[in-house]
Structure formats: structure tokens, C-alpha cells
Design a protein around this motif. Structure first.
Motif, PDB file in Angstrom:
ATOM      1  N   PRO A 119       0.823  -1.211   0.000  1.00 52.83           N
ATOM      2  CA  PRO A 119       0.000   0.000   0.000  1.00 52.83           C
ATOM      3  C   PRO A 119       0.860   1.265   0.000  1.00 52.83           C
ATOM      4  O   PRO A 119       1.888   1.322   0.673  1.00 52.83           O
ATOM      5  CB  PRO A 119      -0.805  -0.108   1.311  1.00 52.83           C
ATOM      6  N   GLY A 120       0.432   2.241  -0.790  1.00 51.81           N
ATOM      7  CA  GLY A 120       1.158   3.496  -0.878  1.00 51.81           C
ATOM      8  C   GLY A 120       2.339   3.461  -1.830  1.00 51.81           C
ATOM      9  O   GLY A 120       3.057   4.440  -1.966  1.00 51.81           O
ATOM     10  N   SER A 121       2.559   2.337  -2.470  1.00 48.20           N
ATOM     11  CA  SER A 121       3.664   2.249  -3.433  1.00 48.20           C
ATOM     12  C   SER A 121       3.144   1.675  -4.744  1.00 48.20           C
ATOM     13  O   SER A 121       2.017   1.221  -4.826  1.00 48.20           O
ATOM     14  CB  SER A 121       4.785   1.358  -2.896  1.00 48.20           C
ATOM     15  N   ARG A 122       3.993   1.699  -5.747  1.00 50.30           N
ATOM     16  CA  ARG A 122       3.625   1.099  -7.029  1.00 50.30           C
ATOM     17  C   ARG A 122       4.307  -0.245  -7.220  1.00 50.30           C
ATOM     18  O   ARG A 122       4.283  -0.814  -8.293  1.00 50.30           O
ATOM     19  CB  ARG A 122       3.973   2.062  -8.159  1.00 50.30           C
ATOM     20  N   ALA A 123       4.914  -0.755  -6.161  1.00 50.73           N
ATOM     21  CA  ALA A 123       5.612  -2.042  -6.242  1.00 50.73           C
ATOM     22  C   ALA A 123       4.616  -3.195  -6.106  1.00 50.73           C
ATOM     23  O   ALA A 123       3.811  -3.230  -5.192  1.00 50.73           O
ATOM     24  CB  ALA A 123       6.667  -2.144  -5.154  1.00 50.73           C
ATOM     25  N   ILE A 124       4.692  -4.102  -7.055  1.00 47.03           N
ATOM     26  CA  ILE A 124       3.887  -5.322  -7.031  1.00 47.03           C
ATOM     27  C   ILE A 124       4.844  -6.495  -7.198  1.00 47.03           C
ATOM     28  O   ILE A 124       5.718  -6.473  -8.061  1.00 47.03           O
ATOM     29  CB  ILE A 124       2.835  -5.331  -8.170  1.00 47.03           C
ATOM     30  N   HIS A 125       4.668  -7.493  -6.351  1.00 47.28           N
ATOM     31  CA  HIS A 125       5.511  -8.688  -6.421  1.00 47.28           C
ATOM     32  C   HIS A 125       4.629  -9.913  -6.573  1.00 47.28           C
ATOM     33  O   HIS A 125       3.603 -10.037  -5.914  1.00 47.28           O
ATOM     34  CB  HIS A 125       6.366  -8.837  -5.157  1.00 47.28           C
ATOM     35  N   THR A 126       5.038 -10.821  -7.437  1.00 46.99           N
ATOM     36  CA  THR A 126       4.383 -12.113  -7.573  1.00 46.99           C
ATOM     37  C   THR A 126       5.222 -13.117  -6.807  1.00 46.99           C
ATOM     38  O   THR A 126       6.404 -13.307  -7.099  1.00 46.99           O
ATOM     39  CB  THR A 126       4.259 -12.528  -9.052  1.00 46.99           C
ATOM     40  N   TRP A 127       4.610 -13.734  -5.807  1.00 51.15           N
ATOM     41  CA  TRP A 127       5.279 -14.754  -5.013  1.00 51.15           C
ATOM     42  C   TRP A 127       4.927 -16.117  -5.589  1.00 51.15           C
ATOM     43  O   TRP A 127       3.765 -16.443  -5.762  1.00 51.15           O
ATOM     44  CB  TRP A 127       4.839 -14.666  -3.552  1.00 51.15           C
ATOM     45  N   VAL A 128       5.946 -16.887  -5.910  1.00 47.17           N
ATOM     46  CA  VAL A 128       5.765 -18.207  -6.517  1.00 47.17           C
ATOM     47  C   VAL A 128       6.277 -19.250  -5.521  1.00 47.17           C
ATOM     48  O   VAL A 128       7.417 -19.170  -5.070  1.00 47.17           O
ATOM     49  CB  VAL A 128       6.528 -18.320  -7.853  1.00 47.17           C
ATOM     50  N   LYS A 129       5.405 -20.199  -5.187  1.00 51.20           N
ATOM     51  CA  LYS A 129       5.787 -21.265  -4.255  1.00 51.20           C
ATOM     52  C   LYS A 129       6.086 -22.532  -5.057  1.00 51.20           C
ATOM     53  O   LYS A 129       5.276 -22.974  -5.872  1.00 51.20           O
ATOM     54  CB  LYS A 129       4.662 -21.525  -3.252  1.00 51.20           C
ATOM     55  N   PHE A 130       7.259 -23.090  -4.804  1.00 50.43           N
ATOM     56  CA  PHE A 130       7.720 -24.293  -5.494  1.00 50.43           C
ATOM     57  C   PHE A 130       7.772 -25.461  -4.515  1.00 50.43           C
ATOM     58  O   PHE A 130       8.269 -25.313  -3.397  1.00 50.43           O
ATOM     59  CB  PHE A 130       9.139 -24.097  -6.036  1.00 50.43           C
TER      60      PHE A 130
END
Length: 147
Positions: free
Chosen positions: A55-66
Motif C-alpha cells: 500500500p502506498g507504493s507502485r511495487a507489485i511482487h508475484t510470489w511463486v511457491k515451489f
């Protein structure tokens, strides 16, 4: 003075353009360097994915579980690992990193992880150079590994 500065701007752009152009490139390395420099190498399968937006940022991360099927190199004592890739879509906000392939749900592969202790844009060594797919070849009737 302002006229001189305006005339010099195109020259400064041309001077620094090569630096800007190479800023997002990934240096090609041979397999010995990929294997030798990766902190962790494993055969695995993607079993879950989720997206986080700070929130409050433009950072988006995709977390991938292996699911780790076979540990090839490094120390890791859990049956699964979760890696963060920059990019994804959260609501109406999307972040895309050009030329980055985030592993797909169900994908089976061999993954060369650069470093598990710090966040990276792409945790795989050399981006696609540390990402190999394991697929069943019907003609050969065996599994094959490809980039």
C-alpha cells in the motif's frame, strides 16, 4: 547561457544513451557460471502463486511457491520454497518487467536461484538463464529439459 545549454542537451543524451540502453540488459553467461554462481539449484514444481501490492507504493511482487522435488545444490531443509518476482497485477495496477518470465502454475523445472537471502527483481540466476523447463516428450517417450 540557456541557448548553449539547450544545444548541449542532445549531445548529453547521445553520450549517456549507451548507459541507459544497457541498464536493463542481462549479461549472457555460460552454464558453468550459472551453476557455479547460483546459491541454490533445485528441481521443482510450481504449486501456488499470489500477488502482493505494498500500500502506498507502485511495487507489485508475484510470489511463486515451489515444491522441491530434488535439491541439486545448496542448503535448504524445507519441502517448498517461495520466491518473489517483481511484477504482476493487483486490481487496476500492473507492473511488467520486460523479458521476465514468471514461472507458471503447475510448471515443472530446474531452477538456479541467485540468492535466497535478499530480494531481487528476478531471483533466478541470469533471469531466463537459470530457468529450465522439464517436459514429457511424447515422441521420445521421456522427459526433456529446455529453456
Amino acid at each position: 547561457m540557456k541557448i548553449l545549454a539547450r544545444r548541449l542537451i542532445p549531445y548529453f543524451i547521445l553520450l549517456f544513451l549507451p548507459l541507459l540502453a544497457s541498464a536493463s540488459s542481462v549479461r549472457r553467461v555460460d552454464m558453468a557460471e550459472v551453476a557455479g554462481s547460483a546459491q541454490l539449484v533445485f528441481e521443482g514444481r510450481v504449486i501456488a502463486k499470489h500477488i502482493e501490492h505494498t500500500p502506498g507504493s507502485r511495487a507489485i511482487h508475484t510470489w511463486v511457491k515451489f515444491e522441491i522435488l530434488d535439491l541439486i545444490k545448496g542448503q535448504y531443509d524445507q519441502p517448498s520454497i517461495e520466491l518473489s518476482f517483481l511484477g504482476g497485477t493487483a486490481g487496476d495496477l500492473s507492473v511488467t518487467v520486460s523479458d521476465m518470465q514468471i514461472p507458471a502454475m503447475g510448471e515443472h523445472g530446474i531452477y538456479f536461484v541467485e540468492d535466497i537471502s535478499r530480494p531481487l527483481v528476478n531471483p533466478l540466476y541470469g533471469w531466463d538463464q537459470g530457468h529450465f523447463l522439464v517436459q514429457f516428450d511424447k515422441d521420445l517417450r521421456r522427459q526433456t529439459v529446455s529453456t
